[in-house]
Write a protein that holds these residues in place. Structure first.
Motif, PDB file in Angstrom:
ATOM      1  N   GLY A 114       0.816  -1.208   0.000  1.00 51.09           N
ATOM      2  CA  GLY A 114       0.000   0.000   0.000  1.00 51.09           C
ATOM      3  C   GLY A 114       0.850   1.258   0.000  1.00 51.09           C
ATOM      4  O   GLY A 114       0.551   2.236  -0.703  1.00 51.09           O
ATOM      5  N   CYS A 115       1.925   1.245   0.790  1.00 51.73           N
ATOM      6  CA  CYS A 115       2.728   2.468   0.887  1.00 51.73           C
ATOM      7  C   CYS A 115       3.358   2.837  -0.460  1.00 51.73           C
ATOM      8  O   CYS A 115       3.624   4.010  -0.714  1.00 51.73           O
ATOM      9  CB  CYS A 115       3.767   2.368   2.003  1.00 51.73           C
ATOM     10  SG  CYS A 115       4.962   1.073   1.772  1.00 51.73           S
ATOM     11  N   ASP A 226      -7.434   7.206  -0.126  1.00 52.29           N
ATOM     12  CA  ASP A 226      -6.689   5.996   0.218  1.00 52.29           C
ATOM     13  C   ASP A 226      -7.701   4.906   0.575  1.00 52.29           C
ATOM     14  O   ASP A 226      -8.235   4.869   1.680  1.00 52.29           O
ATOM     15  CB  ASP A 226      -5.744   6.285   1.396  1.00 52.29           C
ATOM     16  CG  ASP A 226      -4.942   5.046   1.791  1.00 52.29           C
ATOM     17  OD1 ASP A 226      -5.307   3.934   1.365  1.00 52.29           O
ATOM     18  OD2 ASP A 226      -3.967   5.191   2.546  1.00 52.29           O
ATOM     19  N   GLN A 229      -7.548  -0.135   2.249  1.00 53.72           N
ATOM     20  CA  GLN A 229      -8.267  -1.072   3.120  1.00 53.72           C
ATOM     21  C   GLN A 229      -9.769  -1.114   2.807  1.00 53.72           C
ATOM     22  O   GLN A 229     -10.394  -2.153   2.879  1.00 53.72           O
ATOM     23  CB  GLN A 229      -8.062  -0.664   4.591  1.00 53.72           C
ATOM     24  CG  GLN A 229      -8.649  -1.619   5.561  1.00 53.72           C
ATOM     25  CD  GLN A 229      -7.897  -1.707   6.869  1.00 53.72           C
ATOM     26  OE1 GLN A 229      -8.347  -2.340   7.794  1.00 53.72           O
ATOM     27  NE2 GLN A 229      -6.742  -1.117   6.970  1.00 53.72           N
ATOM     28  N   LYS A 255      -3.720  -4.312  -0.469  1.00 53.35           N
ATOM     29  CA  LYS A 255      -4.226  -5.404   0.364  1.00 53.35           C
ATOM     30  C   LYS A 255      -4.962  -6.471  -0.450  1.00 53.35           C
ATOM     31  O   LYS A 255      -4.338  -7.357  -0.994  1.00 53.35           O
ATOM     32  CB  LYS A 255      -5.096  -4.838   1.484  1.00 53.35           C
ATOM     33  CG  LYS A 255      -4.259  -4.038   2.500  1.00 53.35           C
ATOM     34  CD  LYS A 255      -5.028  -3.719   3.741  1.00 53.35           C
ATOM     35  CE  LYS A 255      -4.193  -2.939   4.744  1.00 53.35           C
ATOM     36  NZ  LYS A 255      -3.320  -3.736   5.568  1.00 53.35           N
TER      37      LYS A 255
HETATM   38  C1  LIG Z   1      -5.510   2.836   4.500  1.00 55.41           C
HETATM   39  C2  LIG Z   1      -4.124   2.279   4.379  1.00 55.41           C
HETATM   40  N1  LIG Z   1      -3.222   2.907   3.630  1.00 55.41           N
HETATM   41  C3  LIG Z   1      -1.967   2.450   3.489  1.00 55.41           C
HETATM   42  C4  LIG Z   1      -1.559   1.315   4.147  1.00 55.41           C
HETATM   43  C5  LIG Z   1      -0.158   0.823   3.971  1.00 55.41           C
HETATM   44  O1  LIG Z   1      -0.176  -0.370   3.285  1.00 55.41           O
HETATM   45  P1  LIG Z   1       1.081  -1.373   3.387  1.00 55.41           P
HETATM   46  O2  LIG Z   1       1.196  -1.819   4.800  1.00 55.41           O
HETATM   47  O3  LIG Z   1       0.711  -2.481   2.445  1.00 55.41           O
HETATM   48  O4  LIG Z   1       2.268  -0.598   2.913  1.00 55.41           O
HETATM   49  C6  LIG Z   1      -2.456   0.618   4.947  1.00 55.41           C
HETATM   50  C7  LIG Z   1      -2.045  -0.577   5.686  1.00 55.41           C
HETATM   51  O5  LIG Z   1      -2.643  -1.010   6.621  1.00 55.41           O
HETATM   52  C8  LIG Z   1      -3.777   1.116   5.089  1.00 55.41           C
HETATM   53  O6  LIG Z   1      -4.672   0.502   5.856  1.00 55.41           O
END
Ligand SMILES: Cc1ncc(COP(=O)(O)O)c(C=O)c1O
Length: 416
Positions: A114-115, A226, A229, A255
């Motif tokens: 996600g990041c 974003d 999730q 995810k």
């Molecule tokens: C809303 C949201 N954005 C970004 C992220 C970051 O994702 P990742 O942990 O796969 O980098 C998460 C992770 O829980 C999330 O819930």
């Protein structure tokens, strides 16, 4: 197959001693062995209903359509040369841009976590506007890579690297507080989760989101939803922000996008937002962006999610009802439940009580996820493929585990 003892030793000695200890307690010295739908089997022969996995297993474990698509791609070209176009990657881009807001969100960029998608969106907003400020929301979670962490709210993760972060203003969930954040005319983008997940499962009020987006438009800033999730029907809609008419410039997914089989994230954006990348596609690249094996999983996942959408709506109603009943039966331990669709937060009386409950549930056969920014809240993330019998089992385990825990005596703090 590696033994449970050896697995836990490997984690303890070479990954993290405290994680090794936590895994041993949660699994009562067993480790995960196989996954099938909403069920995980353990190395000692027990099994558990999986309503956790940090929101990845929306389609459960090893969804057959996803594993078949991955197996087919494995026999063709799992890794791209990156100097030739890859059909699996292009097919996912076609599907995804036809899925969220066809005709408007027409461009895609792919990552693994996600990041990655958060970083891509924040960089594009800066490159496009020449401004540096990002407005995020108090309680937000956008990941832990350095750029994404700047937009994440929790002090626990920010404090150790504070000196390196800058350029983000967190606003409270209060329309009256918005003007100040835009006063300097330097905002490149706003970023928000329609329902804050890791921050304790808090749906943001629609008046607040409308006002945030309106201020962003007035200021010439981009709007980034974003939905890493909340998206892909976790909360009922393909995208909550699109369904609410917020017309985001970019929607971020992750995810569940990899079908619960492979890591995959995406930024799906308007042509305008994406323009700096159209001008220079090498402005933001990662080695595995658009990886064909993950892309094949993603395309199959989108189809499977749509096939299960009606089951998900029905399941969501039963989950909401069941949680209300559970909270009514255990008022001393459970302060309440909130959420949307198949994303629910169960708030315990304290972080210690939540930690004890999480452990007790795991040992009795129900796996939940803690909230990374709000340790008194446990997340229930039932897969779309949960069977009625599995849901019944989850209620029974929740009821028995909750009855076992006396909030005042809870001592551990494993959540978070
Ligand atoms: C809303 C949201 N954005 C970004 C992220 C970051 O994702 P990742 O942990 O796969 O980098 C998460 C992770 O829980 C999330 O819930």
């Amino acid at each position: 197959m590696r033994s449970a003892e050896d697995t836990l030793r490997g984690v303890r000695e070479h990954i993290s001693p405290s994680l090794g200890m936590l895994y041993a307690i949660n699994g009562m010295d067993a480790v995960e062995a196989t996954g099938d739908g909403a069920l995980v089997s353990l190395s000692d022969g027990r099994d558990a209903v999986d309503f956790g996995s940090y929101a990845v297993t929306l389609l459960g474990h090893r969804h057959p359509a996803v594993t078949a698509a991955v197996a087919a791609e494995l026999g063709r070209m799992p890794t791209s040369t990156r100097v030739l176009a890859n059909p699996a990657t292009a097919a996912l881009a076609d599907r995804l841009t036809g899925y969220l807001d066809p005709g408007r969100l027409t461009r895609a960029w792919f990552g693994l976590n996600g990041c990655d998608a958060v970083e891509a969106a924040l960089k594009l907003a800066r490159a496009h506007t020449g401004r540096t400020r990002v407005v995020a929301v108090e309680g937000a979670y956008h990941g832990k890579s350095l750029g994404a962490l700047a937009a994440t709210w929790s002090e626990r993760y920010r404090a150790p690297v504070r000196g390196l972060l800058g350029g983000v203003t967190h606003v409270p969930v209060d329309v009256g507080a918005l003007d100040a954040a835009f006063a300097d005319g330097d905002v490149a983008a706003v970023i928000f989760e329609p329902v804050q997940g890791e921050g304790g499962v808090r749906p943001l009020p629609s008046e607040f989101l409308d006002a945030l987006v309106a201020r962003a438009r007035e200021a010439g800033a981009f709007v980034v939803a974003d939905e890493i999730q909340t998206g892909l029907r976790r909360c009922g809609e393909r995208s909550l922000a699109v369904a609410a008419g917020l017309r985001p410039d970019a929607v971020l997914l992750g995810k569940a996008l990899g079908g619960g089989v492979l890591p995959l994230s995406a930024m799906v954006a308007t042509e305008e937002f994406h323009r700096p990348l159209a001008r220079d596609p090498f402005l933001h690249t990662t080695t595995f962006s658009g990886h064909p094996l993950c892309a094949a999983a993603g395309a199959a996942a989108l189809e499977a999610v749509e096939e299960h959408a009606a089951d998900g709506a029905d399941l969501a109603e039963r989950v909401e009802r069941g949680l209300a009943e559970l909270c009514a039966r255990h008022p001393g331990l459970l302060r309440g439940a909130r959420g949307r669709g198949l994303l629910w937060g169960l708030e315990a009386a304290s972080p210690a009580a939540a930690g004890d409950l999480l452990m007790e549930l795991g040992q009795r056969g129900l796996l939940l996820s803690p909230c990374l920014g709000e340790p008194e809240v446990l997340r229930l993330l039932p897969p779309l493929v949960t069977t009625p019998a599995q849901l019944d089992r989850a209620w029974q385990v929740l009821d028995e585990a909750a009855a076992k825990i006396t909030p005042d005596l809870a001592v551990s703090g494993t959540a978070g």
